[in-house]
Write an enzyme that holds these catalytic residues in place. Sequence first.
Site, PDB file in Angstrom:
ATOM      1  N   THR A   1       0.712  -1.055   0.166  1.00  0.00           N
ATOM      2  CA  THR A   1       0.069   0.140  -0.063  1.00  0.00           C
ATOM      3  C   THR A   1       0.744   1.130  -0.057  1.00  0.00           C
ATOM      4  O   THR A   1       0.795   2.122  -0.854  1.00  0.00           O
ATOM      5  CB  THR A   1      -0.914  -0.021   1.158  1.00  0.00           C
ATOM      6  OG1 THR A   1      -1.600  -1.148   1.408  1.00  0.00           O
ATOM      7  CG2 THR A   1      -1.786   1.096   1.389  1.00  0.00           C
ATOM      8  N   VAL A   2       1.736   1.152   0.842  1.00  0.00           N
ATOM      9  CA  VAL A   2       2.475   2.552   1.060  1.00  0.00           C
ATOM     10  C   VAL A   2       3.762   2.822   0.081  1.00  0.00           C
ATOM     11  O   VAL A   2       3.977   3.728  -0.660  1.00  0.00           O
ATOM     12  CB  VAL A   2       3.017   2.710   2.479  1.00  0.00           C
ATOM     13  CG1 VAL A   2       3.894   4.081   2.759  1.00  0.00           C
ATOM     14  CG2 VAL A   2       1.880   2.664   3.448  1.00  0.00           C
TER      15      VAL A   2
ATOM     16  N   LYS B   1       6.392   2.146  12.520  1.00  0.00           N
ATOM     17  CA  LYS B   1       6.115   2.602  14.047  1.00  0.00           C
ATOM     18  C   LYS B   1       6.669   1.505  15.057  1.00  0.00           C
ATOM     19  O   LYS B   1       7.048   1.862  15.990  1.00  0.00           O
ATOM     20  CB  LYS B   1       4.876   2.983  14.318  1.00  0.00           C
ATOM     21  CG  LYS B   1       3.634   2.171  14.129  1.00  0.00           C
ATOM     22  CD  LYS B   1       2.734   2.524  13.090  1.00  0.00           C
ATOM     23  CE  LYS B   1       2.082   1.763  12.306  1.00  0.00           C
ATOM     24  NZ  LYS B   1       1.201   1.974  11.063  1.00  0.00           N
TER      25      LYS B   1
ATOM     26  N   GLY C   1       0.052   8.795   9.934  1.00  0.00           N
ATOM     27  CA  GLY C   1      -0.123   8.938   8.632  1.00  0.00           C
ATOM     28  C   GLY C   1       0.234  10.095   7.983  1.00  0.00           C
ATOM     29  O   GLY C   1       1.764  10.726   8.079  1.00  0.00           O
TER      30      GLY C   1
ATOM     31  N   ILE D   1      -0.350  13.321   8.714  1.00  0.00           N
ATOM     32  CA  ILE D   1      -0.566  14.577   9.538  1.00  0.00           C
ATOM     33  C   ILE D   1       1.069  14.554  10.086  1.00  0.00           C
ATOM     34  O   ILE D   1       1.779  13.763  10.489  1.00  0.00           O
ATOM     35  CB  ILE D   1      -1.275  14.186  10.735  1.00  0.00           C
ATOM     36  CG1 ILE D   1      -2.622  14.036  10.548  1.00  0.00           C
ATOM     37  CG2 ILE D   1      -0.977  15.525  11.872  1.00  0.00           C
ATOM     38  CD1 ILE D   1      -3.487  13.528  11.939  1.00  0.00           C
TER      39      ILE D   1
ATOM     40  N   GLU E   1      -7.124  -5.405   9.273  1.00  0.00           N
ATOM     41  CA  GLU E   1      -6.601  -6.588   9.042  1.00  0.00           C
ATOM     42  C   GLU E   1      -7.247  -7.884   9.070  1.00  0.00           C
ATOM     43  O   GLU E   1      -8.099  -7.685  10.235  1.00  0.00           O
ATOM     44  CB  GLU E   1      -5.191  -6.537   9.365  1.00  0.00           C
ATOM     45  CG  GLU E   1      -4.142  -5.471   8.790  1.00  0.00           C
ATOM     46  CD  GLU E   1      -2.869  -5.140   9.438  1.00  0.00           C
ATOM     47  OE1 GLU E   1      -2.226  -6.543   9.727  1.00  0.00           O
ATOM     48  OE2 GLU E   1      -2.208  -4.135   9.276  1.00  0.00           O
TER      49      GLU E   1
ATOM     50  N   LYS F   1       2.845   4.258  18.401  1.00  0.00           N
ATOM     51  CA  LYS F   1       2.937   5.631  17.977  1.00  0.00           C
ATOM     52  C   LYS F   1       2.750   6.420  19.120  1.00  0.00           C
ATOM     53  O   LYS F   1       3.773   7.599  19.129  1.00  0.00           O
ATOM     54  CB  LYS F   1       1.505   5.934  17.379  1.00  0.00           C
ATOM     55  CG  LYS F   1       1.349   5.207  15.964  1.00  0.00           C
ATOM     56  CD  LYS F   1       0.028   5.306  15.462  1.00  0.00           C
ATOM     57  CE  LYS F   1      -0.049   4.619  14.035  1.00  0.00           C
ATOM     58  NZ  LYS F   1      -1.468   4.425  13.450  1.00  0.00           N
TER      59      LYS F   1
ATOM     60  N   GLY G   1      -3.541   4.988   4.873  1.00  0.00           N
ATOM     61  CA  GLY G   1      -3.805   5.013   3.534  1.00  0.00           C
ATOM     62  C   GLY G   1      -2.591   5.430   2.421  1.00  0.00           C
ATOM     63  O   GLY G   1      -1.662   6.102   3.015  1.00  0.00           O
TER      64      GLY G   1
HETATM   65  N1  LIG Z   1      -0.949   1.234   5.219  1.00  0.00           N
HETATM   66  C1  LIG Z   1      -1.055   2.219   5.665  1.00  0.00           C
HETATM   67  O1  LIG Z   1      -2.089   3.099   5.553  1.00  0.00           O
HETATM   68  C2  LIG Z   1       0.222   2.796   6.671  1.00  0.00           C
HETATM   69  C3  LIG Z   1      -0.260   3.840   7.419  1.00  0.00           C
HETATM   70  C4  LIG Z   1       1.049   4.354   8.034  1.00  0.00           C
HETATM   71  C5  LIG Z   1       2.071   3.390   8.287  1.00  0.00           C
HETATM   72  N2  LIG Z   1       1.923   2.130   7.643  1.00  0.00           N
HETATM   73  C6  LIG Z   1       3.393   1.271   7.723  1.00  0.00           C
HETATM   74  O2  LIG Z   1       3.955   1.191   6.444  1.00  0.00           O
HETATM   75  C7  LIG Z   1       4.705  -0.216   6.520  1.00  0.00           C
HETATM   76  C8  LIG Z   1       4.070  -0.626   5.330  1.00  0.00           C
HETATM   77  O3  LIG Z   1       2.397  -0.779   5.256  1.00  0.00           O
HETATM   78  P1  LIG Z   1       1.678  -1.228   4.042  1.00  0.00           P
HETATM   79  O4  LIG Z   1       0.273  -1.132   4.676  1.00  0.00           O
HETATM   80  O5  LIG Z   1       2.324  -0.658   2.831  1.00  0.00           O
HETATM   81  O6  LIG Z   1       2.011  -2.771   4.112  1.00  0.00           O
HETATM   82  P2  LIG Z   1       1.772  -3.993   2.976  1.00  0.00           P
HETATM   83  O7  LIG Z   1       0.912  -3.487   2.017  1.00  0.00           O
HETATM   84  O8  LIG Z   1       1.576  -5.549   3.696  1.00  0.00           O
HETATM   85  O9  LIG Z   1       3.127  -4.076   2.259  1.00  0.00           O
HETATM   86  C9  LIG Z   1       4.086  -4.545   2.766  1.00  0.00           C
HETATM   87  C10 LIG Z   1       5.381  -4.698   1.662  1.00  0.00           C
HETATM   88  O10 LIG Z   1       6.482  -5.407   2.195  1.00  0.00           O
HETATM   89  C11 LIG Z   1       6.937  -6.357   1.372  1.00  0.00           C
HETATM   90  N3  LIG Z   1       7.545  -7.432   2.287  1.00  0.00           N
HETATM   91  C12 LIG Z   1       6.932  -8.039   3.429  1.00  0.00           C
HETATM   92  N4  LIG Z   1       8.197  -9.004   3.767  1.00  0.00           N
HETATM   93  C13 LIG Z   1       8.752  -8.937   3.132  1.00  0.00           C
HETATM   94  C14 LIG Z   1      10.376  -9.370   3.051  1.00  0.00           C
HETATM   95  N5  LIG Z   1      10.723 -10.273   3.821  1.00  0.00           N
HETATM   96  N6  LIG Z   1      11.236  -9.027   2.205  1.00  0.00           N
HETATM   97  C15 LIG Z   1      10.980  -8.166   1.263  1.00  0.00           C
HETATM   98  N7  LIG Z   1       9.696  -7.564   1.108  1.00  0.00           N
HETATM   99  C16 LIG Z   1       8.679  -7.815   1.861  1.00  0.00           C
HETATM  100  C17 LIG Z   1       5.710  -6.903   0.835  1.00  0.00           C
HETATM  101  O11 LIG Z   1       5.910  -7.725  -0.553  1.00  0.00           O
HETATM  102  P3  LIG Z   1       5.114  -8.426  -1.312  1.00  0.00           P
HETATM  103  O12 LIG Z   1       3.915  -7.200  -1.953  1.00  0.00           O
HETATM  104  O13 LIG Z   1       5.787  -8.956  -2.581  1.00  0.00           O
HETATM  105  O14 LIG Z   1       4.172  -9.358  -0.546  1.00  0.00           O
HETATM  106  C18 LIG Z   1       4.888  -5.672   0.447  1.00  0.00           C
HETATM  107  O15 LIG Z   1       5.235  -5.098  -0.983  1.00  0.00           O
HETATM  108  C19 LIG Z   1       4.396  -0.721   7.777  1.00  0.00           C
HETATM  109  O16 LIG Z   1       5.407  -0.441   8.793  1.00  0.00           O
HETATM  110  C20 LIG Z   1       2.954  -0.222   8.278  1.00  0.00           C
HETATM  111  O17 LIG Z   1       3.024  -0.006   9.764  1.00  0.00           O
HETATM  112  C21 LIG Z   1       1.087   1.979   6.848  1.00  0.00           C
END
Ligand SMILES: NC(=O)c1ccc[n+]([C@@H]2O[C@H](COP(=O)([O-])OP(=O)(O)OC[C@H]3O[C@@H](n4cnc5c(N)ncnc54)[C@H](OP(=O)(O)O)[C@@H]3O)[C@@H](O)[C@H]2O)c1
Length: 409
Positions: free
Chosen positions: A11-12, A104, A133, A135, A189, A204, A301
């Site tokens: 996503t990010v 985080k 996010g 902010i 999730e 956080k 997001g």
């Molecule tokens: N989503 C949000 O709104 C949001 C907001 C603030 C902060 N965050 C933080 O941002 C970070 C990412 O969140 P997300 O929502 O983007 O997660 P996500 O959609 O689950 O994406 C995670 C990514 O990491 C990759 N990954 C997982 N394990 C791996 C490994 N062992 N080696 C290499 N790549 C690996 C995955 O690969 P594949 O795609 O190939 O499976 C995927 O591309 C987290 O720390 C989360 O807490 C997220």
Amino acid sequence: MLNIAIAGLGTVGAGVVRLLQTNGELIAARAGQPINIKAISARDKGKKRDCDLSGIVWVDDVRKLAEMPGVDAVVELIGGADGIARELAEVTLKKGRSYITANKALIAAYGRALARLAEQNKAQLLFEASVAGGIPVIKALREGLAGNRIRAARGILNGTCNYILSRMREAKISFAEALAEAQAKGYAEADPAGDIDGHDTANKLAILTALAYGVEPDLTAMSIAGIRPVTPADIQAAEEIDCRIKLLGLVEESDGGIAQQVSPCLVPKSSLLAQTEGVMNAVLLRGDFVGDLALQGRGAGAEPTASAVVADIIDLARGLSIPAFGVKAAQLKKARFSRHVPARRMYLRVPAVDKSGALVDIAAALRTGGVTVEKLLPPEALVLGKTDPAVLSRAVAKLGAVFMMPIMD
Ligand SMILES: NC(=O)c1ccc[n+]([C@@H]2O[C@H](COP(=O)([O-])OP(=O)(O)OC[C@H]3O[C@@H](n4cnc5c(N)ncnc54)[C@H](OP(=O)(O)O)[C@@H]3O)[C@@H](O)[C@H]2O)c1
């Protein structure tokens, strides 16, 4: 040109690629140089991604990003406190390259050690996207309010919980129904425990506390309660006293030390926190010179989170060099945390109440125990006046299983 490598394209990660491509020219002008995505990595090379990756080098082993020639910074958007993210952070910083993340859990658990590693190796550790996010609350604390003594911070830091509580109120549905709806919409999730049990908010809050008070992030001295026990009856009772229920991260400093708490709370309907609905986040900060400050926006997001990550990338390109937590890692104190949460008015629900008149008896027993009872909310809830927490817990212990939430001013 600033060369970055992006680890994680979910996503990010995909959002960051899209933002860098969409606003490339504007970002280059503000950064003083173009930002080049030199390499990318995730788990599955064959996965269809929500961004254009043509022409960017794919690396199978994410650890290798840290060692690629010419890479100035690794942008980690994988997640998790331990495992690959921690390993990648350590290797990257030891190589003298900067580390930008939205993670985080990693920063709350190892922020001080990583900040020290960054300083030792003349690199930057940046994590604006890790709290609330889009902010810019980390910049607000670390830069904009740098001259202030922070008196208190409180905020809605988890969009999933806020969505669930908002839907319970609006649609008059149960916690389980609202959770299922959040999962169907992709806001929660499959395993929602980290969000609904308060641990995401706790991570956080630990980061905000570290920035606000110059202390090491510390999750051990924090009382953490999530939103699972909140019932439609609680939501209704809150309405009766012109309040709404929100999961808050709260920190304040008193003579006893720093008190950190994550809890569902009642907030006045007229307040900014009450009006922060759905997946929105809000943070209120109180500084001794600035007074009260409020920030509200999208806390999660792809787009809002990418906005925060790219702000860090631009800072790095500009050559901005600020200690990760606002003070050098060696100066980050071990906090003197207060074990006592501050005395507040409380909402108390006694689920075992089943016969009329029993609530009156409970109120009488509480008064005998030294607790002020302000109002009865039949059939099973009461509003308690500000009472010394030790007196309150002794009096309430006699009632068996109860559910309590602070009522905020
Ligand atoms: N989503 C949000 O709104 C949001 C907001 C603030 C902060 N965050 C933080 O941002 C970070 C990412 O969140 P997300 O929502 O983007 O997660 P996500 O959609 O689950 O994406 C995670 C990514 O990491 C990759 N990954 C997982 N394990 C791996 C490994 N062992 N080696 C290499 N790549 C690996 C995955 O690969 P594949 O795609 O190939 O499976 C995927 O591309 C987290 O720390 C989360 O807490 C997220």
